[in-house]
Design a protein around this motif. Structure first.
Motif, PDB file in Angstrom:
ATOM      1  N   ARG A 100       0.842  -1.202   0.000  1.00 33.02           N
ATOM      2  CA  ARG A 100       0.000   0.000   0.000  1.00 33.02           C
ATOM      3  C   ARG A 100       0.881   1.258   0.000  1.00 33.02           C
ATOM      4  O   ARG A 100       1.842   1.358   0.761  1.00 33.02           O
ATOM      5  N   ASN A 101       0.534   2.204  -0.879  1.00 38.09           N
ATOM      6  CA  ASN A 101       1.218   3.507  -0.942  1.00 38.09           C
ATOM      7  C   ASN A 101       2.727   3.365  -1.083  1.00 38.09           C
ATOM      8  O   ASN A 101       3.508   4.055  -0.431  1.00 38.09           O
ATOM      9  N   PHE A 102       3.147   2.418  -1.933  1.00 38.21           N
ATOM     10  CA  PHE A 102       4.578   2.147  -2.037  1.00 38.21           C
ATOM     11  C   PHE A 102       5.341   3.359  -2.574  1.00 38.21           C
ATOM     12  O   PHE A 102       6.469   3.628  -2.144  1.00 38.21           O
ATOM     13  N   THR A 103       4.737   4.086  -3.477  1.00 38.79           N
ATOM     14  CA  THR A 103       5.444   5.231  -4.070  1.00 38.79           C
ATOM     15  C   THR A 103       5.807   6.254  -3.006  1.00 38.79           C
ATOM     16  O   THR A 103       6.945   6.759  -2.946  1.00 38.79           O
ATOM     17  N   GLN A 147       0.294 -12.027   5.786  1.00 35.93           N
ATOM     18  CA  GLN A 147      -0.147 -10.917   6.623  1.00 35.93           C
ATOM     19  C   GLN A 147       0.435 -11.025   8.035  1.00 35.93           C
ATOM     20  O   GLN A 147       0.818 -10.015   8.636  1.00 35.93           O
ATOM     21  N   ALA A 148       0.519 -12.272   8.540  1.00 34.00           N
ATOM     22  CA  ALA A 148       1.120 -12.447   9.865  1.00 34.00           C
ATOM     23  C   ALA A 148       2.587 -12.058   9.845  1.00 34.00           C
ATOM     24  O   ALA A 148       3.107 -11.427  10.791  1.00 34.00           O
ATOM     25  N   LYS A 149       3.293 -12.417   8.769  1.00 36.54           N
ATOM     26  CA  LYS A 149       4.708 -12.065   8.664  1.00 36.54           C
ATOM     27  C   LYS A 149       4.888 -10.550   8.509  1.00 36.54           C
ATOM     28  O   LYS A 149       5.873  -9.970   9.014  1.00 36.54           O
ATOM     29  N   MET A 150       3.924  -9.891   7.837  1.00 37.41           N
ATOM     30  CA  MET A 150       4.024  -8.437   7.678  1.00 37.41           C
ATOM     31  C   MET A 150       3.937  -7.721   9.020  1.00 37.41           C
ATOM     32  O   MET A 150       4.561  -6.664   9.211  1.00 37.41           O
ATOM     33  N   LYS A 151       3.174  -8.259   9.957  1.00 39.04           N
ATOM     34  CA  LYS A 151       3.112  -7.660  11.288  1.00 39.04           C
ATOM     35  C   LYS A 151       4.495  -7.669  11.935  1.00 39.04           C
ATOM     36  O   LYS A 151       4.891  -6.699  12.603  1.00 39.04           O
ATOM     37  N   GLU A 152       5.238  -8.775  11.745  1.00 36.35           N
ATOM     38  CA  GLU A 152       6.593  -8.840  12.289  1.00 36.35           C
ATOM     39  C   GLU A 152       7.507  -7.838  11.589  1.00 36.35           C
ATOM     40  O   GLU A 152       8.344  -7.175  12.230  1.00 36.35           O
ATOM     41  N   LEU A 153       7.339  -7.709  10.257  1.00 38.10           N
ATOM     42  CA  LEU A 153       8.194  -6.781   9.518  1.00 38.10           C
ATOM     43  C   LEU A 153       7.889  -5.330   9.887  1.00 38.10           C
ATOM     44  O   LEU A 153       8.783  -4.468   9.837  1.00 38.10           O
ATOM     45  N   ARG A 154       6.628  -5.026  10.233  1.00 35.70           N
ATOM     46  CA  ARG A 154       6.291  -3.653  10.626  1.00 35.70           C
ATOM     47  C   ARG A 154       6.969  -3.254  11.932  1.00 35.70           C
ATOM     48  O   ARG A 154       7.131  -2.071  12.230  1.00 35.70           O
ATOM     49  N   GLU A 155       7.352  -4.263  12.725  1.00 34.03           N
ATOM     50  CA  GLU A 155       8.115  -3.983  13.939  1.00 34.03           C
ATOM     51  C   GLU A 155       9.615  -3.964  13.658  1.00 34.03           C
ATOM     52  O   GLU A 155      10.360  -3.206  14.285  1.00 34.03           O
ATOM     53  N   ARG A 158       2.311  -2.029   4.678  1.00 35.59           N
ATOM     54  CA  ARG A 158       1.141  -2.886   4.701  1.00 35.59           C
ATOM     55  C   ARG A 158       0.891  -3.387   3.286  1.00 35.59           C
ATOM     56  O   ARG A 158       1.224  -2.701   2.313  1.00 35.59           O
ATOM     57  N   ILE A 159       0.317  -4.587   3.207  1.00 38.10           N
ATOM     58  CA  ILE A 159       0.036  -5.144   1.886  1.00 38.10           C
ATOM     59  C   ILE A 159      -1.421  -5.559   1.808  1.00 38.10           C
ATOM     60  O   ILE A 159      -2.067  -5.848   2.822  1.00 38.10           O
ATOM     61  N   GLY A 160      -1.929  -5.571   0.606  1.00 34.79           N
ATOM     62  CA  GLY A 160      -3.233  -6.141   0.324  1.00 34.79           C
ATOM     63  C   GLY A 160      -3.041  -7.398  -0.510  1.00 34.79           C
ATOM     64  O   GLY A 160      -2.146  -7.461  -1.362  1.00 34.79           O
ATOM     65  N   VAL A 161      -3.883  -8.406  -0.266  1.00 36.80           N
ATOM     66  CA  VAL A 161      -3.753  -9.688  -0.964  1.00 36.80           C
ATOM     67  C   VAL A 161      -5.095 -10.039  -1.584  1.00 36.80           C
ATOM     68  O   VAL A 161      -6.132 -10.028  -0.902  1.00 36.80           O
TER      69      VAL A 161
END
Length: 745
Positions: A497-500, A566-574, A585-588
């Motif tokens: 999301r909002n990668f740019t 999505q669970a792994k993205m929560k870890e990456l956000r930390e 954040r990603i959408g799938v």
């Protein structure tokens, strides 16, 4: 299974060629000498492993050993001394029977009788006193006659040997043969397949006439020079003569005649005339086509009591050791040249070979190798060969090894059981070579050919699928095709999301590191759930399930991967902010349906990818995750494939490029893992959604406001409240189907 066999055609054909070659050797179409040598080794190994290694006291060897030769003088001894030895054995020790493993082929002139007789006929012819003394001394000095006198009327068996003419060499004969057990013509039209001999070296006529009988002690050497068999009968000028061991056993048992095991009339009518055994009373002795029997060696040298001949002559032996015993007189002295190579030793006294055979006859414990073992060998080759060729094609390396060891163990075990329990000796070398050869063929094939296949598969799919799938594809390369195919699969699209905006604050190096870390992590998750990476599109990932390897649970694996991402993205956000990177954040979007898969592209660049309406819908679903404020959206076919999951229907939409509306769902988890309050929330939203589609705006608004009050962060409820407000201002009309139309991708 048919496809598996087809894949291993060359491997199986090679194995069948080995099987056919061994069958032809067994059938006698041609000869493989190496198999004979291996069979001899196998026979010797079984014999040494299973022989009893006990001493048989019934048979005693009177040894013309070094001790006796030193005490009594070199051999041959005077016949008077040999006569005294016989007297000691019968008169002082009470033995049952005596056999000589020596030949008395030449007259004994050691007494000087011949010289004295010459003087009596020449210079001393006219001296009466000399002539009188000669008449008195001659019987005492005629040692051959003395020996004959001492063995006459006693159970003494003499020995002799046959010779076979070599090339044009003249056959040599000496001495007198005994009467054959089967004189010429005694067997009618039946001719035994015993070896035919051309000459002999036998005993003096006087000794032969005085002895109870005489038997030959010819060894029978196999091609490797080892003495495994003894011919019970040998043929000379149409007559058949017994071996020393057979004669001694027969006379000891009190059997007057040797009975032959003739085939029955039906077999003889069919042309089968081989005699497979002889009988001494109730004792059955198996013989082979050369009328030879296998020597049942009890153990190494010393399996029978040995007594020095000089100790017998001087009465230094315990009578209990000899009373009633079978006596063999022979030699272990190396200089007398009666040492042989046998399975249990390379230097083995020939006299003990006879002792072993006599012992086996008395015990009725002779191994047999009848003609029908040829049929058994052929059957075992066929059964094992076909079974192994078919089964090994289905197994991997470890299971192939275990299966081969099991089959080999079963064959060896049965062979040893037959040897030990029913005295049957049947070939094991050809079957062993077959089993190990087929295993080797499979291993070599696997190493050279399947390794190439694995490299090809890895080269084709290694960049798309996880290593474990590459391994499975290597085991089933027929499925590893990059040709186009149409099948039901599940496809996934993910996007940041909002990668740019997120990337604007990063240097090119930081951006590269960020994307490498993100894509590596997400790819690992997809691989862990058996997914195939289609491509990376900037920050987007496209993956699918169900190709190149068929996957009946493709929908389940795809959804599990989406949830794990999505669970792994929560870890990456930390983790990412700790490295100075933005939290993402990603959408799938996930959809299941029939799609085309294969290696597609141009002549310049090709890619293993999927195409079709189901693929396009998955891409649209990923884009809609932002609209509904959810992390994952799935199509209705994915929802239908997973009845044990809880899904919340979000909407029915008509996406750009599609006329037919589709229902879209948010996955919440497995039925037994989703909390009851969440299920209650889903039920309340479903009611509000039903009121919305029925244009019951007030009821729908009331329900949605209650949900929004409890979950103010949920974009979904605000979205529908806005739609209700718009619909009140511009009512959709009676024909409205509740479908929302998206004009953009």
């Amino acid at each position: 299974m048919f496809s598996t066999f087809k894949r291993h055609t060359w491997r199986m054909l090679t194995g069948l060629l080995l099987l056919i070659g061994l069958l032809l050797n067994t059938a006698g179409v041609y000869h493989i000498p190496l198999l004979d040598r291996l069979e001899e080794i196998a026979y010797d190994t079984r014999l040494r492993f299973l022989m009893p290694n006990t001493v048989d006291p019934r048979i005693v060897i009177i040894d013309l050993d070094e001790k006796s030769l030193k005490a009594e003088g070199r051999w041959p001894w005077g016949r008077d001394k040999v006569a005294r030895l016989v007297d000691r054995l019968f008169d002082d020790y009470g033995v049952a029977i005596v056999g000589f493993d020596v030949v008395f082929a030449e007259p004994d002139e050691s007494s000087g009788l011949k010289v004295l007789q010459g003087l009596a006929q020449s210079r001393l012819k006219g001296i009466p006193e000399y002539q009188s003394a000669m008449r008195e001394l001659a019987p005492q000095l005629d040692r051959d006659a003395l020996f004959a006198q001492h063995i006459r009327g006693r159970p003494v068996i003499l020995g002799y040997y046959f010779t076979s003419r070599s090339g044009q060499q003249q056959a040599q004969v000496s001495g007198v043969l005994p009467e054959p057990i089967f004189p010429p013509g005694a067997l009618g039209d039946i001719r035994l397949q015993a070896r035919s001999m051309d000459g002999y070296g036998a005993n003096l006529p006087a000794l032969q006439a005085a002895a109870l009988d005489s038997g030959h002690f010819n060894p029978l050497h196999d091609p490797d020079g080892v003495n495994r068999r003894v011919p019970l009968l040998l043929e000379y000028q149409g007559g058949y003569y017994e071996s020393l061991a057979l004669l001694m056993a027969r006379h000891f048992l009190g059997v007057d005649f040797v009975e032959l095991g003739f085939p029955d009339e039906e077999a003889m009518a069919a042309g089968y005339t081989a005699i497979e055994w002889v009988k001494l009373g109730d004792i059955r002795i198996p013989v082979d086509k050369e009328f030879a029997t296998l020597v049942p060696y009890r153990g190494g040298q010393g399996s029978f009591p040995y007594i020095s001949a000089t100790d017998v002559l001087h009465k230094k032996v315990d009578p209990a050791m000899l009373a009633g015993r079978i006596i063999l007189i022979g030699t272990t002295a190396p200089g007398l040249m009666d040492l042989r190579t046998v399975p249990v030793g390379t230097v083995y006294p020939g006299v003990e070979v006879h002792a072993n055979l006599i012992s086996g006859i008395l015990d009725n414990n002779i191994k047999e190798r009848p003609a029908y073992v040829l049929g058994l060998e052929l059957a075992l080759l066929l059964f094992n060969g076909i079974a192994i060729v078919l089964v090994l094609a289905l197994l991997g390396p470890v299971t192939s090894l275990l299966f081969t060891l099991a089959v080999l163990g079963a064959n060896v075990g049965f062979n040893l059981w037959a040897w030990q329990n029913i005295n049957l000796v049947y070939p094991i070398a050809s079957v062993t070579v077959l089993i190990l050869g087929l295993f080797a063929i499979n291993m070599v094939y696997g190493f050279f050919f399947e390794a190439r296949t694995k490299r090809r598969v890895a080269g084709l799919f290694g960049q798309y699928v996880p290593p474990e799938l590459v391994e499975e594809l290597s085991e089933h390369p027929e499925q590893a095709s990059m040709e186009g195919d149409s099948r039901e699969m599940t496809v996934l699209f993910s996007d940041v999301r909002n990668f740019t905006n997120l990337s604007e604050g990063l240097t090119p190096i930081e951006l590269t590191r960020l994307m490498n870390a993100y894509l590596t992590t997400m790819t690992r998750v997809i691989h862990e759930h058996r997914g195939t990476i289609d491509k990376y599109i900037g920050d987007a990932i496209m993956a699918f399930w169900g190709a190149p390897l068929a996957d009946p649970d493709h929908a389940r694996h795809g959804l599990a991967a989406a949830l794990a991402m999505q669970a792994k993205m929560k870890e990456l956000r930390e983790e990412f902010p700790k490295r100075g990177w933005p939290a993402m954040r990603i959408g799938v979007g996930l959809n299941t349906g029939v799609m085309n898969v294969g290696n597609m592209g141009s002549e310049f660049r090709r890619s293993y990818t999927v195409m079709g309406d189901a693929v396009n819908l998955a891409s649209r679903l990923e884009g809609l995750t932002k609209e509904y404020g959810v992390e994952i959206l799935v199509g209705e076919h994915t929802r239908d494939a997973l009845p044990d999951f809880v899904f919340r229907e979000l909407d029915r939409v008509r996406v750009k490029g599609k006329d037919k509306p589709v229902a879209i769902y948010e996955p919440l988890g497995l039925q037994d893992k989703v909390a009851e309050e969440v299920k209650a929330e889903v039920a309340r939203f479903e009611q509000a959604l039903a009121d919305y589609r029925a244009q019951r705006w007030d009821a729908a608004e009331t329900g949605l406001k209650a949900l929004a009050g409890q979950h103010p962060e949920a974009k979904l409820y605000q979205l529908y409240l806005e739609r209700i407000a718009h619909s009140r201002a511009e009512p959709p009309g009676e024909g409205w189907d509740g479908v929302f139309v998206f004009k953009t991708k």
